[in-house]
Design a protein around this motif. Structure first.
Motif, short mmCIF file in Angstrom:
data_model
loop_
_atom_site.label_atom_id
_atom_site.label_comp_id
_atom_site.label_asym_id
_atom_site.label_seq_id
_atom_site.Cartn_x
_atom_site.Cartn_y
_atom_site.Cartn_z
N ILE A 174 -2.12 24.43 -34.10
CA ILE A 174 -0.88 25.09 -34.53
C ILE A 174 -1.04 26.61 -34.52
CG2 ILE A 174 0.70 25.38 -36.49
CD1 ILE A 174 0.11 22.49 -37.23
N THR A 175 -2.23 27.10 -34.81
CA THR A 175 -2.41 28.54 -34.94
C THR A 175 -3.24 29.17 -33.84
OG1 THR A 175 -4.35 28.18 -36.36
CG2 THR A 175 -2.20 28.44 -37.45
N GLU A 176 -4.00 28.39 -33.08
CA GLU A 176 -4.79 28.98 -32.00
C GLU A 176 -5.22 27.91 -31.02
OE1 GLU A 176 -9.30 28.93 -33.80
OE2 GLU A 176 -8.10 30.73 -34.09
N THR A 177 -5.69 28.36 -29.86
CA THR A 177 -6.19 27.44 -28.84
C THR A 177 -7.40 28.07 -28.16
OG1 THR A 177 -5.61 26.19 -26.85
CG2 THR A 177 -4.61 28.35 -27.09
N ALA A 178 -8.38 27.26 -27.81
CA ALA A 178 -9.60 27.77 -27.20
C ALA A 178 -9.37 28.07 -25.72
CB ALA A 178 -10.72 26.75 -27.35
N VAL A 179 -9.88 29.21 -25.29
CA VAL A 179 -9.69 29.64 -23.90
C VAL A 179 -11.03 30.04 -23.32
CG1 VAL A 179 -8.61 31.33 -22.38
CG2 VAL A 179 -7.34 30.45 -24.34
N ASP A 180 -11.37 29.48 -22.16
CA ASP A 180 -12.60 29.81 -21.45
C ASP A 180 -12.26 30.79 -20.32
OD1 ASP A 180 -14.93 29.91 -19.93
OD2 ASP A 180 -15.42 27.81 -20.31
N ILE A 181 -12.73 32.00 -20.45
CA ILE A 181 -12.40 33.05 -19.46
C ILE A 181 -12.95 32.70 -18.09
CG2 ILE A 181 -12.76 35.48 -18.87
CD1 ILE A 181 -12.63 36.06 -21.86
N ARG A 182 -14.06 31.99 -18.05
CA ARG A 182 -14.63 31.60 -16.76
C ARG A 182 -13.66 30.73 -15.97
NH1 ARG A 182 -20.00 28.89 -18.92
NH2 ARG A 182 -18.36 28.04 -20.27
N ILE A 183 -12.94 29.85 -16.67
CA ILE A 183 -11.97 28.99 -15.99
C ILE A 183 -10.81 29.82 -15.45
CG2 ILE A 183 -10.29 27.14 -16.34
CD1 ILE A 183 -12.20 25.93 -18.37
N ILE A 184 -10.38 30.82 -16.22
CA ILE A 184 -9.30 31.69 -15.78
C ILE A 184 -9.67 32.39 -14.48
CG2 ILE A 184 -7.97 33.77 -16.34
CD1 ILE A 184 -8.19 32.99 -19.28
N ILE A 185 -10.86 32.98 -14.45
CA ILE A 185 -11.29 33.73 -13.27
C ILE A 185 -11.50 32.79 -12.09
CG2 ILE A 185 -13.10 35.21 -12.33
CD1 ILE A 185 -11.20 36.56 -14.36
N ARG A 186 -12.06 31.61 -12.36
CA ARG A 186 -12.26 30.64 -11.28
C ARG A 186 -10.93 30.26 -10.63
NH1 ARG A 186 -13.94 24.78 -12.99
NH2 ARG A 186 -11.70 24.78 -13.44
N GLU A 187 -9.91 29.97 -11.45
CA GLU A 187 -8.61 29.60 -10.93
C GLU A 187 -8.01 30.74 -10.10
OE1 GLU A 187 -7.01 26.81 -10.95
OE2 GLU A 187 -8.19 25.61 -12.35
#
Length: 229
Positions: A152-165
């Motif tokens: 409800i208040t936050e979500t985990a984000v992996d920056i490596r996945i962002i850059i890979r995409e």
């Protein structure tokens, strides 16, 4: 007994499927592409050689090939109803693709446009989701990808996945967004830290980080408009 090599006996780099994976579809001849569709040839000919024969009889014209009937194709040794239908279905798809107008990619060069594009996706969510928008050099959307679905208040984000995409999509510009189900537009400390980390990663990869937009139902917060990225 025929001394003809089957496709499976060819050098791996010469096999149509392997060649397509390694070099892309544009590197294959018409016969090789059609050979992938039919899968196998006859006892005398490989799938590629069989398609070369058929194309030769069509003056190497895909347009002429598409005008054949299943009966015409089944006259060739190694071509049955299933293979003939696959060939003609591919020709029909090619004809329909040619008749269609290219898909218009939305241009998302402002926070408002990002919000208008993502609000329908996020307006009814009761948990946070984090999405990335992968753009070309003209700010046209290549694709959007949901990176995480959280609490409800936050979500985990992996920056490596962002850059890979981004790299896999050949994106040169990146925008990110997430929603605040509470309706509170104020970015959290974690939001600020994440934005800084994404900006640093994009800088290293020479990807332009356009904005981080927080979406609520009716309003948005733009890190770029606030001078934070």
């Amino acid at each position: 007994m025929s001394n003809k090599l089957s496709i499976n006996q060819w050098a791996e780099e010469d096999r149509p499927r392997e060649k397509m994976i390694a070099q892309g579809a544009e590197a294959l001849t018409n016969a090789e592409l059609l050979a992938i569709l039919i899968g196998s040839g006859s006892t005398e000919k490989s799938a590629v050689d069989l398609m070369k024969e058929i194309l030769n009889d069509c003056n190497n014209s895909l347009n002429t090939l598409g005008k054949l009937s299943t009966h015409d194709l089944c006259k060739y040794n190694g071509i049955g109803d299933a293979k003939a239908i696959s060939i003609l279905a591919a020709c029909e798809l090619g004809k329909r693709r040619q008749a269609e107008s290219p898909e218009e990619r939305p241009k998302l060069n402002t926070a408002t446009k990002v919000y208008n594009h993502m609000h329908p996706v996020m307006q009814d969510l009761d948990v946070e989701e984090f999405w990335i928008l992968l753009l070309n050099q003209n700010y046209q959307l290549i694709k959007k990808v949901r990176i995480s679905h959280g609490g409800i208040t936050e979500t985990a984000v992996d920056i490596r996945i962002i850059i890979r995409e981004a790299v896999l999509a050949n994106a040169t510009i990146l925008a990110v967004c997430h929603n605040h189900p509470s309706g509170n537009l104020t970015p959290s400390r974690a939001d600020n830290e994440l934005t800084t980390s994404i900006q640093r990663a994009c800088s290293l990869m020479r990807i332009h980080f356009m904005d981080h937009v927080i979406v609520t139902d009716g309003l948005y917060y733009s890190f770029h408009e606030q001078g934070k990225c």
